[in-house]
Design a protein around this motif. Structure first.
Motif, PDB file in Angstrom:
ATOM      1  N   LYS A1016       0.833  -1.211   0.000  1.00 44.15           N
ATOM      2  CA  LYS A1016       0.000   0.000   0.000  1.00 44.15           C
ATOM      3  C   LYS A1016       0.859   1.249   0.000  1.00 44.15           C
ATOM      4  O   LYS A1016       0.481   2.281  -0.552  1.00 44.15           O
ATOM      5  CB  LYS A1016      -0.911  -0.029   1.226  1.00 44.15           C
ATOM      6  CG  LYS A1016      -1.907   1.101   1.258  1.00 44.15           C
ATOM      7  CD  LYS A1016      -2.823   0.977   2.452  1.00 44.15           C
ATOM      8  CE  LYS A1016      -3.843   2.100   2.466  1.00 44.15           C
ATOM      9  NZ  LYS A1016      -4.742   2.023   3.653  1.00 44.15           N
ATOM     10  N   GLU A1017       2.037   1.195   0.627  1.00 37.64           N
ATOM     11  CA  GLU A1017       2.894   2.370   0.702  1.00 37.64           C
ATOM     12  C   GLU A1017       3.454   2.747  -0.667  1.00 37.64           C
ATOM     13  O   GLU A1017       3.924   3.876  -0.861  1.00 37.64           O
ATOM     14  CB  GLU A1017       4.055   2.120   1.676  1.00 37.64           C
ATOM     15  CG  GLU A1017       3.646   2.085   3.144  1.00 37.64           C
ATOM     16  CD  GLU A1017       3.063   0.743   3.545  1.00 37.64           C
ATOM     17  OE1 GLU A1017       2.977  -0.138   2.663  1.00 37.64           O
ATOM     18  OE2 GLU A1017       2.674   0.580   4.714  1.00 37.64           O
ATOM     19  N   GLU A1058      -6.521   8.519  -4.826  1.00 40.65           N
ATOM     20  CA  GLU A1058      -5.987   7.593  -3.840  1.00 40.65           C
ATOM     21  C   GLU A1058      -4.694   8.139  -3.219  1.00 40.65           C
ATOM     22  O   GLU A1058      -4.460   8.001  -2.014  1.00 40.65           O
ATOM     23  CB  GLU A1058      -5.704   6.237  -4.505  1.00 40.65           C
ATOM     24  CG  GLU A1058      -6.964   5.463  -4.884  1.00 40.65           C
ATOM     25  CD  GLU A1058      -7.739   5.013  -3.671  1.00 40.65           C
ATOM     26  OE1 GLU A1058      -7.087   4.797  -2.609  1.00 40.65           O
ATOM     27  OE2 GLU A1058      -8.967   4.876  -3.742  1.00 40.65           O
ATOM     28  N   ARG A1059      -3.877   8.744  -4.070  1.00 40.11           N
ATOM     29  CA  ARG A1059      -2.633   9.338  -3.549  1.00 40.11           C
ATOM     30  C   ARG A1059      -2.923  10.422  -2.518  1.00 40.11           C
ATOM     31  O   ARG A1059      -2.282  10.488  -1.451  1.00 40.11           O
ATOM     32  CB  ARG A1059      -1.815   9.921  -4.698  1.00 40.11           C
ATOM     33  CG  ARG A1059      -1.092   8.882  -5.533  1.00 40.11           C
ATOM     34  CD  ARG A1059      -0.346   9.584  -6.655  1.00 40.11           C
ATOM     35  NE  ARG A1059       0.392   8.613  -7.461  1.00 40.11           N
ATOM     36  CZ  ARG A1059       1.059   8.931  -8.577  1.00 40.11           C
ATOM     37  NH1 ARG A1059       1.063  10.202  -8.988  1.00 40.11           N
ATOM     38  NH2 ARG A1059       1.704   7.993  -9.253  1.00 40.11           N
ATOM     39  N   LYS A1061      -5.593  10.879  -0.648  1.00 38.46           N
ATOM     40  CA  LYS A1061      -6.140  10.323   0.588  1.00 38.46           C
ATOM     41  C   LYS A1061      -5.036   9.670   1.435  1.00 38.46           C
ATOM     42  O   LYS A1061      -4.963   9.849   2.659  1.00 38.46           O
ATOM     43  CB  LYS A1061      -7.220   9.297   0.257  1.00 38.46           C
ATOM     44  CG  LYS A1061      -8.476   9.922  -0.339  1.00 38.46           C
ATOM     45  CD  LYS A1061      -9.495   8.830  -0.696  1.00 38.46           C
ATOM     46  CE  LYS A1061     -10.751   9.449  -1.339  1.00 38.46           C
ATOM     47  NZ  LYS A1061     -11.729   8.402  -1.722  1.00 38.46           N
ATOM     48  N   TYR A1062      -4.173   8.903   0.754  1.00 36.03           N
ATOM     49  CA  TYR A1062      -3.128   8.203   1.491  1.00 36.03           C
ATOM     50  C   TYR A1062      -2.112   9.189   2.105  1.00 36.03           C
ATOM     51  O   TYR A1062      -1.645   9.013   3.227  1.00 36.03           O
ATOM     52  CB  TYR A1062      -2.410   7.235   0.550  1.00 36.03           C
ATOM     53  CG  TYR A1062      -1.408   6.371   1.243  1.00 36.03           C
ATOM     54  CD1 TYR A1062      -1.791   5.412   2.190  1.00 36.03           C
ATOM     55  CD2 TYR A1062      -0.039   6.512   0.993  1.00 36.03           C
ATOM     56  CE1 TYR A1062      -0.866   4.625   2.820  1.00 36.03           C
ATOM     57  CE2 TYR A1062       0.889   5.725   1.630  1.00 36.03           C
ATOM     58  CZ  TYR A1062       0.476   4.792   2.557  1.00 36.03           C
ATOM     59  OH  TYR A1062       1.408   4.015   3.207  1.00 36.03           O
ATOM     60  N   ARG A1063      -1.833  10.265   1.353  1.00 43.57           N
ATOM     61  CA  ARG A1063      -0.897  11.250   1.878  1.00 43.57           C
ATOM     62  C   ARG A1063      -1.458  11.933   3.121  1.00 43.57           C
ATOM     63  O   ARG A1063      -0.756  12.168   4.101  1.00 43.57           O
ATOM     64  CB  ARG A1063      -0.561  12.276   0.787  1.00 43.57           C
ATOM     65  CG  ARG A1063       0.468  13.321   1.257  1.00 43.57           C
ATOM     66  CD  ARG A1063       0.792  14.289   0.133  1.00 43.57           C
ATOM     67  NE  ARG A1063       1.660  13.667  -0.873  1.00 43.57           N
ATOM     68  CZ  ARG A1063       1.261  13.327  -2.084  1.00 43.57           C
ATOM     69  NH1 ARG A1063      -0.004  13.545  -2.443  1.00 43.57           N
ATOM     70  NH2 ARG A1063       2.097  12.758  -2.948  1.00 43.57           N
ATOM     71  N   SER A1065      -3.651  10.700   5.221  1.00 41.23           N
ATOM     72  CA  SER A1065      -3.634   9.764   6.363  1.00 41.23           C
ATOM     73  C   SER A1065      -2.229   9.661   6.970  1.00 41.23           C
ATOM     74  O   SER A1065      -2.054   9.597   8.190  1.00 41.23           O
ATOM     75  CB  SER A1065      -4.129   8.398   5.908  1.00 41.23           C
ATOM     76  OG  SER A1065      -3.237   7.847   4.952  1.00 41.23           O
ATOM     77  N   SER A1411     -12.103   5.295   0.666  1.00 39.90           N
ATOM     78  CA  SER A1411     -11.374   5.366  -0.602  1.00 39.90           C
ATOM     79  C   SER A1411     -11.205   3.987  -1.202  1.00 39.90           C
ATOM     80  O   SER A1411     -11.471   2.955  -0.577  1.00 39.90           O
ATOM     81  CB  SER A1411     -10.010   6.032  -0.388  1.00 39.90           C
ATOM     82  OG  SER A1411      -9.246   5.217   0.469  1.00 39.90           O
ATOM     83  N   ASP A1413      -8.316   2.718  -2.027  1.00 43.86           N
ATOM     84  CA  ASP A1413      -7.202   2.023  -1.387  1.00 43.86           C
ATOM     85  C   ASP A1413      -7.683   1.210  -0.192  1.00 43.86           C
ATOM     86  O   ASP A1413      -7.215   0.083   0.037  1.00 43.86           O
ATOM     87  CB  ASP A1413      -6.153   3.041  -0.923  1.00 43.86           C
ATOM     88  CG  ASP A1413      -5.473   3.718  -2.111  1.00 43.86           C
ATOM     89  OD1 ASP A1413      -5.443   3.093  -3.169  1.00 43.86           O
ATOM     90  OD2 ASP A1413      -4.957   4.846  -1.945  1.00 43.86           O
ATOM     91  N   ARG A1414      -8.562   1.806   0.551  1.00 41.70           N
ATOM     92  CA  ARG A1414      -9.093   1.066   1.689  1.00 41.70           C
ATOM     93  C   ARG A1414      -9.942  -0.120   1.209  1.00 41.70           C
ATOM     94  O   ARG A1414      -9.895  -1.205   1.800  1.00 41.70           O
ATOM     95  CB  ARG A1414      -9.922   1.988   2.566  1.00 41.70           C
ATOM     96  CG  ARG A1414      -9.062   3.080   3.224  1.00 41.70           C
ATOM     97  CD  ARG A1414      -9.899   4.081   3.960  1.00 41.70           C
ATOM     98  NE  ARG A1414      -9.043   5.151   4.536  1.00 41.70           N
ATOM     99  CZ  ARG A1414      -9.532   6.248   5.079  1.00 41.70           C
ATOM    100  NH1 ARG A1414     -10.851   6.442   5.127  1.00 41.70           N
ATOM    101  NH2 ARG A1414      -8.706   7.160   5.556  1.00 41.70           N
ATOM    102  N   TYR A1417      -7.535  -2.697   0.126  1.00 39.86           N
ATOM    103  CA  TYR A1417      -6.945  -3.383   1.282  1.00 39.86           C
ATOM    104  C   TYR A1417      -7.899  -4.433   1.813  1.00 39.86           C
ATOM    105  O   TYR A1417      -7.490  -5.509   2.245  1.00 39.86           O
ATOM    106  CB  TYR A1417      -6.611  -2.343   2.353  1.00 39.86           C
ATOM    107  CG  TYR A1417      -6.116  -2.964   3.652  1.00 39.86           C
ATOM    108  CD1 TYR A1417      -4.834  -3.510   3.728  1.00 39.86           C
ATOM    109  CD2 TYR A1417      -6.953  -3.035   4.760  1.00 39.86           C
ATOM    110  CE1 TYR A1417      -4.395  -4.087   4.894  1.00 39.86           C
ATOM    111  CE2 TYR A1417      -6.510  -3.610   5.929  1.00 39.86           C
ATOM    112  CZ  TYR A1417      -5.221  -4.136   6.017  1.00 39.86           C
ATOM    113  OH  TYR A1417      -4.790  -4.732   7.165  1.00 39.86           O
TER     114      TYR A1417
END
Length: 1549
Positions: A1016-1017, A1058-1059, A1061-1063, A1065, A1411, A1413-1414, A1417
């Motif tokens: 995910k990273e 997605e980028r 949102k992940y950033r 978090s 999102s 990504d979630r 996951y």
């Protein structure tokens, strides 16, 4: 001077052991004083009073008085208090009973220094600390005056006058003249003093006698007389017309006063001890002596009187007289030999001088016939000189022997034409002796050129030189006249041995064995001598005994002890040719003994006398010839001092005789160097062509080597030769190599020893400051604020301390139990409240706990510390108001130390807890930093991660371990280690190549980026590839391509979302982690701040307890001082009581003697009166007119004419008429009896008187006169005895006053001791923040106060206290209610805020964005594989970064190496500068010391200034203490007023 003053006084002896006075007529000791307490260097009687004498030493002066009572004599001594070195007087305080000690009302009594030092014996009476000792004047000589005063001369140049009765010292002032004396005659200190009218005569160390003209309290110095050397003693004749003067050399002069004063030399002493002696041929009339300074004396043998002198003005060593002429040879230290002509005994002169070599001459020996002179030097050369003066003492040559020459022996017989020479030398390393023998023909002076080479060295094969060695060491050896025998004196064993020389010739060294051995019976190393005929062997040794032995049997037939072994025995001896005269010179006693036979005859005498006659006949012709030549030889012009000139030299000149070398000697060249230079010139002329060829060959060879070195420099490093390989001198190269290796080994050893010393010191420091600590010292630092907390380093308590503590605790528990039982017994006996007693017996344990808690809960101000705040039990401590005994104080100190230990232990436990907490916090921060670094790497931020670490102060054990990065020096790696590392690196590279060749790994890297699944990273680094048709223009796209483009845009949009949102978090997680770290570390900092406050409080408690310990220790010390003072006073009282008993006994005995003597006097007086009254009765038979005539004659006494002294003598003699002594009284009585004989003459008989009656009358009158003389003598003795008794009574009263004073001092001391034991020093804690009132007058007058019962005040206080407690309880209750209301309001606000937070959280949950990504996951089954692929990519990136980092590190190392070289250069430059700076600092310090020495004040001024500053400081401190005491009293009054003011006013409603 005092021997003729009194018949009962005689020679006395004073030394370090005893002082005594004896009657020199009867040899009876009158009185003695053992150990006078000083080392006496001068003693003199008072010329005006024989019973008074002065003893002086370099540090003290004392006046002794001889007191007499009838036949009893005793000494009484009084010491003189001398001034300081600068002439000022020191006010000395009484050490035993000081009166000027300050009074200290706070810290107890101030005691003398002896009590503080703990001295209780006699040494306490004279004890002074080092700071209180001042240098006094040092007396040198003294003399008496007609007024019984003393003049004292001091080393410091002061002249003192001391009153003989009061011993008061007066420093006389020196009057400087207008033209001061020269520097060389500067008077420093008197060596001797003699009194004359109006002053004294004094001698210094410069050879002058000065006259001190004294007027009142000042004196002036004038020159009186000049002597050749320093004067040691002076004395006037009884009529003061002559002055006897003795110099330090021993010469004696008499100075005669008159119109034309004269100075005559009575005795002329030699300049030092005799260095050498010898008889002038033939040894029957004269002999010569030599001193080290070069003084040569000719003495007459008959009465040992000095005939003449001559001075060489150089340091001499040896002397020998020539048998064939009247000449002598003297060897000197500069290598010269002086030839002295003694043809004229009264005027000896130097006729020749031979400068042989630069080494000193140690031996000068003539052969028996006087043909050759053998000179031995310190460098091991023996020169042969022609002894005839007609040959101008030609130097024939020299031969080389061993350096340490002990003796040279010769044999020159009349019947032979050769001279045998033997040289004895020592081999100390081998413990042996070497003998070297050679032969000299008598015709050698004529053919000397054939026997010696060009350099003057005699050829060994021509002089038949042989070498012998002995297996043991000899101190002396001589060559026998017959049968080639050698006689030796063993140095290690007391034996005399004889050795036989081999008859056949030999080469090399021949070992000699003892042929005959006889015990010498003399100890110490000795010397051997042979008589002129060779039949007597004379031995001398350290024991001082001279023995004459038979040369065949070696047995002693005559001996004499001429010197003492304490003076190290005999140095040398000489025997005359006829054997009748012997001279023996001592080694260290400075005496020369002349021995002569008591009985000289028989076979022994005939042999030597016959040989003596033959020898004289044989030498007569040569002696006449040489003596005639000596008589005509002119004197050599060398710088010699005659007798008259030498007397004019001063002591300074004599002391510097070593510098008076001859001017010609400096320019002269020794004979051996002259011969060497002549030989060199001949060799140069002979081999000049060969030398030129050799020099040209050397030059060509050097050019060739230089060319080779130039070619070598151009070659490569492998082919180059070292610089040392071009050296032709291989031995020199090897020597230099060995020296360098030795230097390296020495440096290595020094470095190792230095490192070992440093390691040992480090180990000692570590053992003392670290290993021995039960609790190691360390610190704790906060994370964010500059706050440091340290623990208490503690050592483990020893077994002795624990035992002592256990003993004190057990004793305290026993005391508590005893106190409890006593209370129970008292209550049981009283029988009051029996029900309470039963209840107390049931609840005994509860009461003990209540009492303990109650005692431990006492206020801190009574305990004097805050130790109860740390939970320490103080119940066993005694009250500060009850510490009266020494045992209680010691136990209290032990308990206080235990309390300090417990307080420190409690704080250290808290510190350890905080230390563990910090370790936990650092570990948690490290754990969170791992995630923070991952997030920062994903977000590609440039933030630094904060990582806390322990510092060295927090972990001090790291200071004891040296890390690799701390070592700045490069590690030395051996070649085989380097090869091993290269091999390992090569294997690693090979393995990496094999790994790179793996197809599987390469495929994984090409297809999936090196990972099996995407994590995910890795979404931030994901990129969607563009379709290939996007390279074409939009117009040519197909529909399918347009759909693919839309799908591409959609995927790109989703990826960007997605980028984002992940950033977001990750940023939220980063912020949360950082906040949690910040909160946890700040919480620890707050805890550490509280711990710091706790540390301050613990240190405060420790200081408070230590202050109590210090006060108790001071009280114990003061108690010991008081006990020491009391013991000293008791011992002093015992000594005084013993002295009192002695004085009482002396008074009783003196009174009894006085009564008995008075009774005898009364009887004698009564007998005299009876004789007067019974005169007429005895002559009643004759007519009355004749009785009257006889009675008048009976009363008549002869007139004794006194001898009138001449007016001239009276004007010169300063002491005038001396008081009568016992001898003068005897002379006067004898003169009286002589006059009575004239009165008894028959011619004085009245006419008509019977001769029988006249005879009876004369006898009666003579008896009456004798009785009158006895009465007069008895009256004088009675008066003297009364005076003696009065002095003893005064001494007894003085001792009694001392005893009363001691009793008074003991009473005062006991009062002070009781006051000190009751007046305790207690420690009270005062509450800070009080306000001090100005102008507050403390009431100290209680005249209007009334005395009431204490219970009334206590009851009123209890009522006030009860009402106050009630009011305080109601106030506390209202305060609690108000506090509860505020707490409820705060809780209500808190609940409202929590409700708002919950609503906000519910809204956030509803609005939460889910999102892709979630979703991925949650939906992706192989999500972990995806993450592993991303991790692989990151690992590759890290590897690349690591490789780049290593390159940077290597570059930094190269740069660091260059900087290190530059730093070494700077260090060398700094070292050179530091050396220069050290030299400059030394120069500056020397100049500073010189300036301080030149500009410093006198010692007394410094002392006065220091005392004044100390007094001012003490006065200032006293004023401050008084002000503080007043302030404390004011504060106490104010506290009492405020306490009364804060009491609640309870008014009845």
């Amino acid at each position: 001077m005092a021997q003729g003053r009194e018949r009962d006084e005689g020679p006395h002896s004073a030394g370090g052991a005893s002082l005594s006075v004896r009657n020199w007529e009867s040899s009876i000791i009158l009185c003695r004083k053992s150990q006078p307490g000083m080392d006496v260097n001068q003693m003199s009687f008072n010329p005006m009073n024989w019973r008074q004498l002065c003893l002086s030493s370099p540090s003290t002066v004392s006046v002794w008085t001889i007191e007499r009572s009838n036949q009893e004599h005793c000494f009484r001594a009084r010491s003189v208090k001398l001034p300081l070195e600068d002439g000022s007087f020191f006010n000395e305080t009484d050490v035993v009973f000081p009166q000027s000690l300050p009074k200290d009302l706070i810290y107890g009594p101030v005691l003398p220094l002896s009590a503080i030092a703990g001295l209780v014996g006699e040494e306490a009476e004279t004890f002074r600390p080092k700071d209180d000792l001042y240098p006094l004047l040092h007396p040198t000589m003294h003399c008496w005056t007609p007024t019984s005063d003393l003049y004292i001369g001091c080393e410091e140049g002061h002249l003192l006058m001391i009153n003989g009765d009061t011993l008061q010292v007066t420093v006389l002032n020196k009057i400087e003249e207008e033209s001061p004396l020269e520097d060389r005659r500067n008077f420093i200190s008197p060596v001797t003093l003699v009194y004359q009218k109006e002053g004294v005569l004094a001698s210094g160390i410069d050879g002058f006698v000065y006259s001190f003209i004294i007027k009142d309290r000042s004196y002036m110095i004038e020159d009186f007389l000049e002597i050749e050397r320093p004067v040691e003693h002076m004395a006037f004749s009884p009529n003061y017309t002559m002055l006897l003067i003795q110099t330090d050399k021993g010469s004696v002069y008499i100075y005669t006063f008159g119109k034309e004063p004269t100075l005559n030399k009575v005795l002329d002493a030699c300049d030092g001890k005799f260095q050498a002696i010898d008889f002038i041929t033939p040894g029957t009339q004269y002999f010569m002596t030599l001193t080290h300074s070069g003084e040569i004396c000719v003495w007459w043998l008959e009465d040992c009187a000095c005939v003449s002198k001559i001075y060489l003005n150089t340091l001499a060593t040896v002397l020998a007289c020539c048998p064939s002429s009247l000449s002598a040879a003297v060897g000197t230290e500069d290598g010269s030999v002086y030839f002295i002509s003694v043809y004229d005994k009264e005027s000896p002169q130097v006729v020749h001088k031979a400068f042989l070599s630069e080494s000193s001459v140690q031996h000068v020996v003539y052969d028996q016939q006087g043909i050759f002179l053998l000179v031995g030097t310190s460098e091991g050369k023996v020169f042969i000189i022609n002894a005839n003066s007609s040959s101008s003492f030609q130097i024939i040559g020299f031969t080389e022997v061993a350096k340490d020459i002990l003796q040279i022996s010769t044999v020159s017989l009349l019947e032979t034409d050769i001279v045998k020479v033997m040289v004895l030398s020592s081999l100390p390393e081998a413990g042996r002796s070497r003998l070297e023998m050679f032969t000299l023909p008598t015709l050698l002076p004529q053919v000397s050129t054939t026997f010696a080479d060009e350099r003057g060295r005699l050829k060994d094969e021509i002089i038949h030189k042989y070498l012998y060695e002995l297996e043991h060491a000899l101190s002396s050896a001589v060559l026998g006249f017959q049968s080639n025998q050698i006689y030796g004196f063993c140095s290690q064993v007391p034996y005399i041995c004889s050795y036989l020389l081999p008859e056949e010739e030999h080469t090399g060294i021949y070992i000699l064995k003892p042929y005959k051995k006889v015990q010498s019976r003399q100890y110490g190393p000795g010397l051997l001598y042979l008589s002129s005929h060779g039949l007597w062997l004379i031995t001398i040794a350290k024991c001082g005994i001279l023995c004459i032995r038979d040369v065949y049997t070696l047995e002693t037939f005559a001996w004499c002890r001429s010197h003492s072994h304490q003076g190290h025995g005999i140095q040398s001896m000489r025997i005359s040719m006829d054997g009748q005269n012997i001279l023996v010179n001592g080694r260290d006693d400075g005496t020369l003994v002349y021995l002569k036979w008591k009985r000289f005859g028989g076979h022994l005498a005939s042999e030597i006398l016959d040989y003596y006659q033959k020898l004289l006949i044989s030498l007569s012709s040569a002696m006449d010839k040489e003596n005639h030549y000596l008589s005509t030889t002119p004197k050599v012009s060398v710088d010699l001092g005659s007798d008259s000139e030498h007397t004019k030299q001063k002591a300074s000149t004599d002391l510097s005789q070593d510098e008076l070398v001859l001017t010609d000697v400096k320019k002269e060249i020794p004979w051996i160097q002259q011969k060497s230079q002549e030989a060199i010139k001949k060799e140069v002329n002979l081999f000049s062509k060969k030398r030129k060829e050799i020099k040209q060959g050397i030059k060509s060879l050097s050019k060739t080597i230089l060319n080779m070195m130039e070619e070598n420099d151009k070659l490569e490093n492998i082919a180059k030769l070292d610089q040392q390989e071009f050296g032709l001198d291989l031995e020199e190269l090897e020597r230099l190599h060995d020296e360098s290796q030795e230097e390296v080994a020495k440096i290595i050893k020094d470095v190792e020893m230095h490192n070992l010393a440093k390691s040992y010191l480090a180990e000692l420091i570590k053992e003392e400051c670290w290993n021995s600590m039960a609790v190691k010292g360390r610190a704790l630092k906060c994370f964010h604020i500059p706050c440091v907390v340290e623990n208490f380093p503690m050592k483990a308590r020893t077994v002795e301390e624990l035992k002592e503590l256990e003993r004190v605790l057990q004793q305290k528990k026993i005391e508590a139990e005893c106190l409890k039982l006593r209370k129970e017994i008292v209550e049981a006996q009283s029988g009051v409240k029996l029900i309470k007693q039963r209840h107390e017996e049931d609840d005994e344990e509860e009461e003990e706990e209540d009492k303990t808690v109650k005692y431990s809960n006492l206020p801190n101000y009574l305990l004097g510390s805050l130790s109860t705040d740390f939970g320490v039990d103080t119940s066993l401590l005694s009250s500060q108001l009850e510490l009266h005994s020494r045992e209680e104080k010691i136990n209290q100190i032990i308990l206080l130390k235990d309390i300090i230990y417990k307080v420190k232990t409690v704080f250290n436990n808290e510190f350890d807890t905080a230390y563990k907490q910090k370790e936990f916090e650092i570990a948690r921060v490290k754990e969170r930093n791992v995630r923070i670094r991952e997030i920062i790497l994903d977000l590609e931020l440039e933030e630094a991660v904060w990582q806390p670490e322990f510092e060295d102060c927090e972990k001090p054990e790291r200071m004891l371990v040296v890390q690799d990065e701390e070592i700045t020096a490069h590690k030395h790696i051996k070649p085989w280690h380097k090869a091993k590392e290269l091999m390992v690196n090569h294997e690693k590279e090979h393995w990496l190549l094999i790994q790179d060749a793996s197809t599987r790994l390469r495929a994984l890297m090409d297809m999936m980026g090196g990972v099996l699944e995407v994590k995910k990273e890795d979404i931030l680094r994901m990129v969607i590839p563009q379709p290939a048709f996007m390279a074409k223009p939009d117009a040519v796209w197909t529909e399918e391509e347009r759909k693919q483009f839309k799908d591409y845009e959609k995927k790109v949009k989703e990826l960007n979302e997605e980028r984002d949102k992940y950033r977001k978090s990750l940023e939220a997680e980063l912020k949360k982690l950082q906040n949690s770290i910040q909160e946890s570390t700040q919480a620890f900092d707050e805890h550490l701040k509280r711990l710091f406050e706790r540390r301050v409080k613990a240190e405060m408690v420790t200081n408070q307890e230590e202050l109590k310990i210090s006060n108790l220790a001071f009280s114990l010390l003061l108690d010991e001082e008081l006990s020491s003072r009391e013991k000293f006073l008791n011992n002093y009282l015992t000594r005084k009581q013993h002295e009192k008993s002695q004085t009482s006994e002396a008074v009783r005995k003196s009174r009894e003697d006085l009564d008995v003597y008075k009774e005898h006097y009364d009887n004698l007086l009564a007998e005299d009166k009876v004789m007067d009254r019974s005169f007429k009765k005895e002559f009643s038979e004759i007519p009355g007119h004749q009785v009257d005539i006889l009675y008048k004659l009976f009363k008549r006494r002869p007139r004794i004419s006194k001898q009138k002294t001449h007016s001239e003598t009276t004007s010169v003699v300063p002491f005038g008429e001396l008081p009568g002594s016992g001898k003068l009284n005897k002379d006067a009585f004898a003169q009286l009896m002589k006059a009575m004989d004239e009165l008894d003459n028959i011619s004085n008989m009245p006419e008509g008187l019977d001769p029988l009656v006249w005879n009876h009358f004369c006898m009666t009158r003579r008896a009456k006169v004798e009785n009158e003389q006895k009465v007069k003598q008895k009256a004088a003795d009675l008066l003297e005895m009364a005076t003696f008794l009065q002095k003893r009574v005064e001494e007894e009263e003085k001792v009694q006053q001392e005893i009363e004073r001691v009793f008074h001092e003991l009473i005062l001391l006991q009062e002070e001791k009781v006051r000190f034991q009751l007046n305790l020093t207690i420690q009270i804690l005062l509450k800070q923040g009080q306000v001090e009132l100005e102008n507050f007058q403390l009431v100290l007058e209680y005249s209007d106060a009334i005395l009431i019962n204490k219970n009334i005040i206590e009851d009123l206080n209890s009522v006030i206290r009860t009402q106050g407690q009630k009011k305080v309880a109601s106030m506390m209750e209202s305060k609690d209610v108000h506090k509860r209301i505020l707490q409820i309001e705060w809780e209500h606000k808190k609940m409202e805020m929590e409700r708002e937070d919950l609503n906000q959280k519910a809204w956030d949950i509803q609005m939460l964005f889910f999102s892709r990504d979630r979703q991925k996951y949650l939906n992706e089954p192989n999500y972990e594989a995806l993450i592993s692929i991303q991790i692989g990519i990151m690992e590759q990136t890290i590897a690349v970064l690591d490789k780049t980092h290593k390159k940077n590190v290597e570059n930094c190392k190269k740069l660091l190496k260059k900087l290190g070289k530059f730093s070494n250069q700077k260090d060398i430059a700094n070292y050179a500068l530091s050396c220069n700076l050290r030299e400059e600092l030394v120069a500056v310090s020397e100049r500073k010391d010189i300036c301080n020495a030149m500009g410093s004040k006198l010692t007394c001024e410094k002392i006065v200034k220091e005392r004044y500053e100390n007094m001012m400081q003490q006065q200032k401190l006293t004023n401050i203490s008084k002000q503080q005491a007043e302030q404390i009293s004011i504060l106490q009054t104010e506290v009492e007023r405020l306490r009364m003011k804060t009491f609640p006013a309870l008014v009845q409603m």
